[in-house]
Write a protein that holds these residues in place. Structure first.
Motif, PDB file in Angstrom:
ATOM      1  N   GLY A 126       0.828  -1.193   0.000  1.00 23.78           N
ATOM      2  CA  GLY A 126       0.000   0.000   0.000  1.00 23.78           C
ATOM      3  C   GLY A 126       0.864   1.245   0.000  1.00 23.78           C
ATOM      4  O   GLY A 126       2.056   1.200   0.318  1.00 23.78           O
ATOM      5  N   ALA A 127       0.248   2.377  -0.343  1.00 24.15           N
ATOM      6  CA  ALA A 127       0.962   3.655  -0.374  1.00 24.15           C
ATOM      7  C   ALA A 127       0.699   4.438   0.899  1.00 24.15           C
ATOM      8  O   ALA A 127      -0.438   4.513   1.371  1.00 24.15           O
ATOM      9  N   GLY A 128       1.757   5.023   1.443  1.00 28.20           N
ATOM     10  CA  GLY A 128       1.592   5.936   2.558  1.00 28.20           C
ATOM     11  C   GLY A 128       0.917   7.215   2.088  1.00 28.20           C
ATOM     12  O   GLY A 128       0.852   7.505   0.889  1.00 28.20           O
ATOM     13  N   SER A 129       0.437   8.008   3.033  1.00 28.33           N
ATOM     14  CA  SER A 129      -0.295   9.218   2.671  1.00 28.33           C
ATOM     15  C   SER A 129       0.135  10.439   3.468  1.00 28.33           C
ATOM     16  O   SER A 129      -0.438  11.520   3.270  1.00 28.33           O
ATOM     17  N   GLU A 130       1.135  10.301   4.345  1.00 31.27           N
ATOM     18  CA  GLU A 130       1.504  11.409   5.211  1.00 31.27           C
ATOM     19  C   GLU A 130       2.994  11.722   5.119  1.00 31.27           C
ATOM     20  O   GLU A 130       3.835  10.815   5.158  1.00 31.27           O
ATOM     21  N   LEU A 131       3.316  13.023   5.005  1.00 33.06           N
ATOM     22  CA  LEU A 131       4.691  13.461   5.137  1.00 33.06           C
ATOM     23  C   LEU A 131       5.072  13.406   6.614  1.00 33.06           C
ATOM     24  O   LEU A 131       4.255  13.712   7.483  1.00 33.06           O
ATOM     25  N   VAL A 132       6.328  13.028   6.879  1.00 29.54           N
ATOM     26  CA  VAL A 132       6.755  12.851   8.266  1.00 29.54           C
ATOM     27  C   VAL A 132       8.065  13.581   8.512  1.00 29.54           C
ATOM     28  O   VAL A 132       9.032  13.410   7.753  1.00 29.54           O
ATOM     29  N   THR A 133       8.090  14.390   9.555  1.00 29.60           N
ATOM     30  CA  THR A 133       9.321  15.020  10.017  1.00 29.60           C
ATOM     31  C   THR A 133       9.558  14.625  11.466  1.00 29.60           C
ATOM     32  O   THR A 133       8.620  14.253  12.190  1.00 29.60           O
ATOM     33  N   VAL A 134      10.823  14.702  11.883  1.00 27.23           N
ATOM     34  CA  VAL A 134      11.204  14.375  13.252  1.00 27.23           C
ATOM     35  C   VAL A 134      12.064  15.508  13.783  1.00 27.23           C
ATOM     36  O   VAL A 134      13.039  15.925  13.126  1.00 27.23           O
ATOM     37  N   ARG A 135      11.718  15.995  14.958  1.00 28.12           N
ATOM     38  CA  ARG A 135      12.501  17.059  15.580  1.00 28.12           C
ATOM     39  C   ARG A 135      13.643  16.452  16.386  1.00 28.12           C
ATOM     40  O   ARG A 135      13.419  15.692  17.313  1.00 28.12           O
ATOM     41  N   LEU A 136      14.879  16.753  15.983  1.00 30.92           N
ATOM     42  CA  LEU A 136      16.074  16.376  16.714  1.00 30.92           C
ATOM     43  C   LEU A 136      16.649  17.616  17.385  1.00 30.92           C
ATOM     44  O   LEU A 136      16.303  18.740  16.993  1.00 30.92           O
ATOM     45  N   PRO A 137      17.517  17.456  18.363  1.00 28.62           N
ATOM     46  CA  PRO A 137      18.138  18.637  18.970  1.00 28.62           C
ATOM     47  C   PRO A 137      18.854  19.479  17.918  1.00 28.62           C
ATOM     48  O   PRO A 137      19.784  19.018  17.260  1.00 28.62           O
TER      49      PRO A 137
END
Length: 262
Positions: A126-137
């Motif tokens: 299946g295809a994902g549908s959400e952009l994802v970011t991660v906050r690092l220090p």
């Protein structure tokens, strides 16, 4: 920030369980890194389509458990590459996992652009549908996987969400190595962001892998690269604050006209 990209070989003769153990040991050797990055589908091989269903696992399956412990033992942020995730409804996804230094899951990303056209990943997952970011220090990391690299609008979306470091976890074929290096640098230049492009080596189901993992700065300069296709660790130190400097000195992003559409 010090990033260590682990260019992992996927030998069809090696069991998935053995590869998990080997890769976890490599992660634990990176205690001087802030961020460790693994490639796409390193457990099975990105082109080992016939193995996807058999080796699929729930989000918090065997790879999750092994990588969470490795991140916690090492005290690093760990982008653990991607695994063939089996959703409770039975759908398979190409899912990346990111762990915080305490071993908790910081983010997961289901690959949006599936490769294969009318076969392989494109029909099996299946295809994902959400952009994802991660906050690092000190910075924000945007997640992408392999074929995503060919779709610049995804990266624009990540930049709009605050990303300054773009991670590309990949199982890119050797026969399109030129596209890999060209597109990775293009994504860095056009988004004025660091690109951490980590690929697999070896062969997946007879498909030779490009390897050639790279770290690229916001001006498009290659800060470090693996020149061959073998197993390797690429460690590069960079300053995320350079993103702001480049964007201020050459403010091209301010001239975007995103409302123009066909």
């Amino acid at each position: 920030m010090r990033a260590s990209l682990l260019q992992i070989g996927a030998d069809d003769a090696e069991s998935v369980a053995s590869r998990r153990t080997r890769v976890a040991s490599l992660v634990r050797e990176q205690s001087d890194a802030d961020l460790v990055v693994l490639p796409e589908l390193w457990t099975t091989g990105a082109f080992a389509y016939e193995s996807f269903a058999a080796e699929s696992e729930p989000l918090k399956g065997p790879t999750y458990e092994v990588m969470a412990r490795a991140a916690a033992d090492t005290g690093v942020w760990l982008h653990a590459g991607s695994v063939p995730e089996r959703d409770p409804d039975g759908t398979l996804y190409n899912t990346s996992l990111v762990f915080a230094p305490d071993g908790s899951l910081a983010a997961s990303y289901r690959k949006i652009h599936r490769f294969g056209f009318d076969r392989g990943e494109a029909v099996l997952m299946g295809a994902g549908s959400e952009l994802v970011t991660v906050r690092l220090p000190g910075t924000t990391v945007g997640l992408s996987t392999c074929y995503d690299l060919r779709f610049p609008e995804l990266f624009r979306g990540l930049v709009d969400a605050g990303a300054e470091v773009l991670v590309v976890s990949a199982g890119w074929p050797e026969r399109r190595l030129g596209h890999w290096t060209l597109l990775a640098r293009a994504r860095a230049v056009e988004n004025q962001a660091f690109v951490l492009a980590c690929g697999t080596s070896g062969g997946h189901a007879g498909v030779a892998q490009a390897g050639h993992s790279m770290v690229i700065d916001p001006w498009g300069e290659v800060l470090g690269e693996v020149t061959g296709a073998g197993d390797a660790v690429l460690s590069v130190e960079f300053d995320p604050a350079r993103v702001g400097v480049v964007r201020e000195e050459f403010p091209a992003l301010k001239d975007r006209r995103p409302h123009f559409r066909a």
